[in-house]
Design a protein around this motif. Structure first.
Motif, PDB file in Angstrom:
ATOM      1  N   UNK A   1      79.431-103.001 -43.329  1.00  0.00           N
ATOM      2  CA  UNK A   1      79.273-101.585 -43.677  1.00  0.00           C
ATOM      3  C   UNK A   1      77.847-101.114 -43.413  1.00  0.00           C
ATOM      4  N   UNK A   2      76.875-101.937 -43.770  1.00  0.00           N
ATOM      5  CA  UNK A   2      75.472-101.578 -43.564  1.00  0.00           C
ATOM      6  C   UNK A   2      75.177-101.326 -42.090  1.00  0.00           C
ATOM      7  N   UNK A   3      75.728-102.186 -41.232  1.00  0.00           N
ATOM      8  CA  UNK A   3      75.431-102.123 -39.799  1.00  0.00           C
ATOM      9  C   UNK A   3      76.383-101.210 -39.036  1.00  0.00           C
ATOM     10  N   UNK A   4      77.475-100.784 -39.674  1.00  0.00           N
ATOM     11  CA  UNK A   4      78.499-100.043 -38.961  1.00  0.00           C
ATOM     12  C   UNK A   4      79.146-100.896 -37.885  1.00  0.00           C
ATOM     13  N   UNK A   5      79.297-102.192 -38.185  1.00  0.00           N
ATOM     14  CA  UNK A   5      79.788-103.166 -37.200  1.00  0.00           C
ATOM     15  C   UNK A   5      81.220-103.572 -37.512  1.00  0.00           C
ATOM     16  N   UNK A   6      81.930-104.000 -36.481  1.00  0.00           N
ATOM     17  CA  UNK A   6      83.279-104.525 -36.667  1.00  0.00           C
ATOM     18  C   UNK A   6      83.218-105.885 -37.346  1.00  0.00           C
ATOM     19  N   UNK A   7      84.188-106.145 -38.209  1.00  0.00           N
ATOM     20  CA  UNK A   7      84.306-107.448 -38.840  1.00  0.00           C
ATOM     21  C   UNK A   7      85.124-108.372 -37.938  1.00  0.00           C
ATOM     22  N   UNK A   8      84.638-109.610 -37.778  1.00  0.00           N
ATOM     23  CA  UNK A   8      85.372-110.623 -37.014  1.00  0.00           C
ATOM     24  C   UNK A   8      85.997-111.609 -37.998  1.00  0.00           C
ATOM     25  N   UNK A   9      87.295-111.822 -37.857  1.00  0.00           N
ATOM     26  CA  UNK A   9      88.008-112.740 -38.738  1.00  0.00           C
ATOM     27  C   UNK A   9      88.133-114.097 -38.053  1.00  0.00           C
ATOM     28  N   UNK A  10      87.706-115.128 -38.757  1.00  0.00           N
ATOM     29  CA  UNK A  10      87.724-116.495 -38.234  1.00  0.00           C
ATOM     30  C   UNK A  10      88.805-117.304 -38.935  1.00  0.00           C
ATOM     31  N   UNK A  11      89.318-118.337 -38.286  1.00  0.00           N
ATOM     32  CA  UNK A  11      90.357-119.167 -38.915  1.00  0.00           C
ATOM     33  C   UNK A  11      89.821-119.918 -40.124  1.00  0.00           C
TER      34      UNK A  11
END
Length: 282
Positions: free
Chosen positions: A248-258
């Motif tokens: 949220x701070x960076x306005x970045x996409x979240x990457x989901x890892x296994x």
């Protein structure tokens, strides 16, 4: 990858401010530093590294105070700024170019300090569930700092077995039945690993509680920060909330890892694939 063909690491030591750092380098390609979670030393994520060395020159190391990285004065403790300075000096020794970095848990917190203080050294930081209370609103930050201090009290009163249970609850780890890929390298609880856990809880927890990270500066760093979470980490867990707050701070996409918080060790094959995707994302 056939682990029988995994290159033998080049090992070395480096004098830093107040410690001697042990490190390992293996593979070919762009340099990728892996900063481990918890009590993990240079060998903790060997199954993951085995699946990266065909594409990257992978650097792993023992954080100061763990295994072969010896403090000049063990009673002095550690700080996240000192951990980041260690990595800064290590990378200056190994490369003249910006490198890639995977930081897991505490390793991600170290990476955030590097992104602020030495942004020219890290081109991309994949920050998997940083344990950084300063990313959270003040009330949540204070709550989770108290949780960490409580775990330290449990450790002093009841020992490691009770500590493992307390840590698992805070970080959303299921130690009783973790989902994991087959054929993993075993990491038994040796006396050295137990000593590493003791140091981690007593000293690194304090470093997290007393962290001085300039969170606002993360929005201005030249390092591209990739927030990441484990697929099975509960959304209410401290580490998971920190990762979403970072995104949220960076306005970045979240990457989901296994896997969950320790997906780098429980799902090394799938994790390596997800890491390549995250490093190459734009």
């Amino acid at each position: 990858m056939d682990t029988a063909t995994t290159p033998i690491p080049t090992t070395g030591t480096l004098r830093t401010d107040g410690a001697t750092l042990y490190y390992e380098v293996r593979g070919t390609g762009p340099m990728l530093l892996v900063s481990q979670s918890g009590e993990g030393d240079a060998g903790r994520s060997t199954d993951l590294v085995d699946r990266l060395v065909s594409d990257y020159t992978v650097v792993t190391y023992d954080r100061r105070g763990l295994s072969r990285s010896v403090l000049d004065n063990p009673a002095e403790g550690v700080s996240l700024a000192a951990h980041a300075d260690d990595v800064h000096r290590l990378l200056a020794e190994l490369s003249d170019e910006p490198v890639l970095m995977l930081g897991c848990s505490l390793g991600a917190s170290i990476g955030l300090h590097l992104a602020v203080d030495h942004p020219g050294q890290i081109s991309v930081l994949v920050a998997h569930e940083p344990v950084t209370p300063r990313l959270l609103p003040a009330d949540q930050r204070a709550h989770h700092e108290r949780e960490l201090a409580h775990i330290q009290q449990v450790h002093r009163r009841e020992g490691l077995a009770a500590t493992f249970t307390a840590i698992a609850g805070v970080l959303g780890i299921d130690p009783a039945g973790p989902d994991a890929e087959p054929g993993l390298t075993r990491h038994p609880m040796t006396p050295q690993r137990a000593r590493n856990f003791d140091f981690f809880v007593e000293h690194d927890f304090t470093a997290v509680i007393e962290d001085t990270l300039d969170v606002a500066a993360l929005t201005e760093t030249r390092t591209r920060i990739v927030p990441a979470v484990g697929r099975t980490t509960p959304r209410t867990a401290f580490d998971n909330k920190c990762a979403f707050a970072l995104a949220d701070l960076l306005g970045a996409d979240m990457h989901e890892f296994p896997g969950g918080h320790n997906g780098n060790t429980t799902h090394p094959r799938a994790y390596a694939a997800a890491l390549r995707t995250a490093l190459n994302a734009r």
